[in-house]
Design an enzyme around this catalytic site. Sequence first.
Site, mmCIF file in Angstrom:
data_model
loop_
_atom_site.group_PDB
_atom_site.id
_atom_site.type_symbol
_atom_site.label_atom_id
_atom_site.label_comp_id
_atom_site.label_asym_id
_atom_site.label_seq_id
_atom_site.Cartn_x
_atom_site.Cartn_y
_atom_site.Cartn_z
ATOM 1 N N HIS A 303 0.850 -1.189 0.000
ATOM 2 C CA HIS A 303 0.000 0.000 0.000
ATOM 3 C C HIS A 303 0.885 1.237 0.000
ATOM 4 O O HIS A 303 1.924 1.253 0.654
ATOM 5 C CB HIS A 303 -0.922 0.010 1.231
ATOM 6 C CG HIS A 303 -2.071 0.954 1.075
ATOM 7 N ND1 HIS A 303 -1.967 2.285 1.371
ATOM 8 C CD2 HIS A 303 -3.327 0.739 0.617
ATOM 9 C CE1 HIS A 303 -3.138 2.862 1.105
ATOM 10 N NE2 HIS A 303 -3.974 1.954 0.645
ATOM 11 N N ASP A 360 -7.934 -5.601 0.229
ATOM 12 C CA ASP A 360 -8.500 -6.492 -0.766
ATOM 13 C C ASP A 360 -7.927 -7.898 -0.791
ATOM 14 O O ASP A 360 -8.318 -8.705 -1.630
ATOM 15 C CB ASP A 360 -8.405 -5.836 -2.154
ATOM 16 C CG ASP A 360 -9.473 -4.771 -2.277
ATOM 17 O OD1 ASP A 360 -10.565 -4.998 -1.723
ATOM 18 O OD2 ASP A 360 -9.214 -3.720 -2.875
HETATM 19 N N1 ACO Z 1 4.147 -7.546 -4.841
HETATM 20 C C1 ACO Z 1 5.484 -7.547 -5.049
HETATM 21 N N2 ACO Z 1 6.246 -6.449 -4.919
HETATM 22 C C2 ACO Z 1 5.641 -5.315 -4.578
HETATM 23 C C3 ACO Z 1 4.267 -5.252 -4.342
HETATM 24 C C4 ACO Z 1 3.505 -6.425 -4.478
HETATM 25 N N3 ACO Z 1 2.198 -6.433 -4.282
HETATM 26 N N4 ACO Z 1 3.921 -3.991 -4.020
HETATM 27 C C5 ACO Z 1 5.067 -3.281 -4.048
HETATM 28 N N5 ACO Z 1 6.111 -4.088 -4.371
HETATM 29 C C6 ACO Z 1 7.508 -3.697 -4.440
HETATM 30 C C7 ACO Z 1 7.824 -2.919 -5.711
HETATM 31 O O1 ACO Z 1 8.264 -3.769 -6.739
HETATM 32 C C8 ACO Z 1 8.948 -2.010 -5.213
HETATM 33 O O2 ACO Z 1 10.120 -2.758 -5.108
HETATM 34 P P1 ACO Z 1 11.559 -2.029 -5.377
HETATM 35 O O3 ACO Z 1 11.689 -0.976 -4.323
HETATM 36 O O4 ACO Z 1 12.562 -3.122 -5.287
HETATM 37 O O5 ACO Z 1 11.471 -1.447 -6.765
HETATM 38 C C9 ACO Z 1 8.504 -1.657 -3.786
HETATM 39 O O6 ACO Z 1 7.729 -2.799 -3.361
HETATM 40 C C10 ACO Z 1 7.657 -0.391 -3.688
HETATM 41 O O7 ACO Z 1 6.580 -0.523 -4.599
HETATM 42 P P2 ACO Z 1 5.891 0.683 -5.351
HETATM 43 O O8 ACO Z 1 5.258 0.180 -6.596
HETATM 44 O O9 ACO Z 1 6.848 1.830 -5.481
HETATM 45 O O10 ACO Z 1 4.781 1.110 -4.286
HETATM 46 P P3 ACO Z 1 3.593 2.071 -4.573
HETATM 47 O O11 ACO Z 1 3.348 2.783 -3.303
HETATM 48 O O12 ACO Z 1 3.818 2.893 -5.793
HETATM 49 O O13 ACO Z 1 2.398 1.073 -4.915
HETATM 50 C C11 ACO Z 1 0.624 -0.475 -4.662
HETATM 51 C C12 ACO Z 1 1.440 0.662 -4.012
HETATM 52 C C13 ACO Z 1 0.146 -0.031 -6.056
HETATM 53 C C14 ACO Z 1 -0.588 -0.771 -3.810
HETATM 54 C C15 ACO Z 1 1.545 -1.719 -4.789
HETATM 55 O O14 ACO Z 1 1.925 -2.147 -3.507
HETATM 56 C C16 ACO Z 1 0.880 -2.866 -5.556
HETATM 57 O O15 ACO Z 1 0.986 -2.909 -6.783
HETATM 58 N N6 ACO Z 1 0.177 -3.790 -4.857
HETATM 59 C C17 ACO Z 1 -0.542 -4.858 -5.526
HETATM 60 C C18 ACO Z 1 -1.874 -4.329 -6.047
HETATM 61 C C19 ACO Z 1 -2.857 -4.086 -4.912
HETATM 62 O O16 ACO Z 1 -3.081 -4.934 -4.061
HETATM 63 N N7 ACO Z 1 -3.507 -2.914 -4.968
HETATM 64 C C20 ACO Z 1 -4.556 -2.538 -3.991
HETATM 65 C C21 ACO Z 1 -4.094 -1.439 -3.058
HETATM 66 S S1 ACO Z 1 -5.345 -1.104 -1.848
HETATM 67 C C22 ACO Z 1 -6.487 -0.216 -2.696
HETATM 68 O O17 ACO Z 1 -6.241 0.491 -3.619
HETATM 69 C C23 ACO Z 1 -7.852 -0.307 -2.244
#
Ligand code: ACO
Length: 425
Positions: A303, A360
Amino acid sequence: MNSARLTLNGNEFELPTLVGEEGEVGIDIAKLRGSSGAITLDPGYGNTGSCRSAITFVDGEKGILRYRGIAIDELSADASFEEVSHLLIHGELPTESTLKSFTSALAANNDLPKEMVTMIDAFPKDGHPMGILAAMMAALSTFYPDADPDADLDGVVAGLMGRAMSIAALSYRKQKGLGPLPEIDPSVSYAANFLRLSHAESGKEYKPSKVLEHALDMLLIVHADHEQNCSTSTVRMVGSSQANIFASMAGGICGLWGPLHGGANQAVLEMLEQIQANGGDCTKHMELVKDKESGVRLMGFGHRVYKNFDPRATIMKKACDEVLGELGIEDPLLDIARKLEKIALDDDFFVKRKLYPNVDFYSGIVYRAMGIPTDMFTVMFALGRMPGWLAHWKELRDEGSRIHRPRQIYTGYQARPYVPVADRG
Ligand code: ACO
């Protein structure tokens, strides 16, 4: 602290600071460009406050979520979705009589013009219900062009939320071949009416189970608002151009749809099903997630704001256990979800990046227990988020916000001449 200093090309600029009710500090850069000629750059807006808001407070480090000051744990345990909607939109919990009139207004304003019923019928049978919801939300503006939230906010809110429920239920019925919408029951809750409108078979009495009604009510509440997320910011962005309220909500629905936001609930379920179809090997899937080349993410994890735990995920996991337990359902997907969570919480890849289950990760399993198909999950989220979007839309209008119009750092060509087609190589 009441100001910050910025040194730019040898010049000093003093920037006022402000402190929120919970101690968060902001640097006010509203006049920065005017005084210095420079803008700030913050792709993804991780460090940018787009507004002041009195609706929802989130502390991502401590795992706190409050609507109008009231903790999500209390609201999800004791309040109804109708009460929470009123709280978000008007700022206070409703009195008994206000609650009664809001609940009846929701039930009295769920009718759909027959042309809209025809339109819903005309979409492809497997057309995504989020596409239908977004299109029909925008279409409401053509049938109710005189809806005036400044003159009758409660009437417009009831019509919008009531009809959103009917659009969602009708697209579900279309998918299942269940025929026209049944009559609404004005004596029961929004959650019970949604289950009724979706599942009741023509000519048959339908009474939703109390377990499901309560679970749906709770699901709607935990999704009801989450400050400046992607869909809510979209609602504010569209609303800032003074587009009508239906168009603004349609924008929010589209923003919610993607798998990185509200669409994650569908993506989680599809991921669990895929792991099951591949023999249930969670370790193999996690290896794929950790391989950055694969582009695979652990859906329902991570998140932007929560870096410790998502309080909604805790509520959801408990609800999932309770609902499945009370209904006597053994869902193998729940076992897979539990295994994935355990592996992730013990794995350095996730620990280091502070990735925890979000709202979720478990919600889809509860929707599944309710008999709601996977492609309807994000629609359920949208119904829950509607009062949050409406509250933000109202707050934006009340403060007389300027049109939202970010700047950019241009990275394209500098000026160059047009070349006639005959002269291009
Ligand atoms: N699985 C694997 N790796 C992940 C995940 C994940 N679910 N989420 C983040 N990471 C990693 C990224 O690859 C990144 O790694 P790095 O630093 O080595 O490059 C690091 O964690 C940070 O990730 P970002 O994408 O920069 O985080 P951001 O804050 O932009 O994204 C998000 C947040 C979109 C929720 C992300 O965690 C994600 O894609 N999660 C999966 C989708 C999801 O469940 N979305 C629902 C969110 S809740 C809602 O909206 C109601």
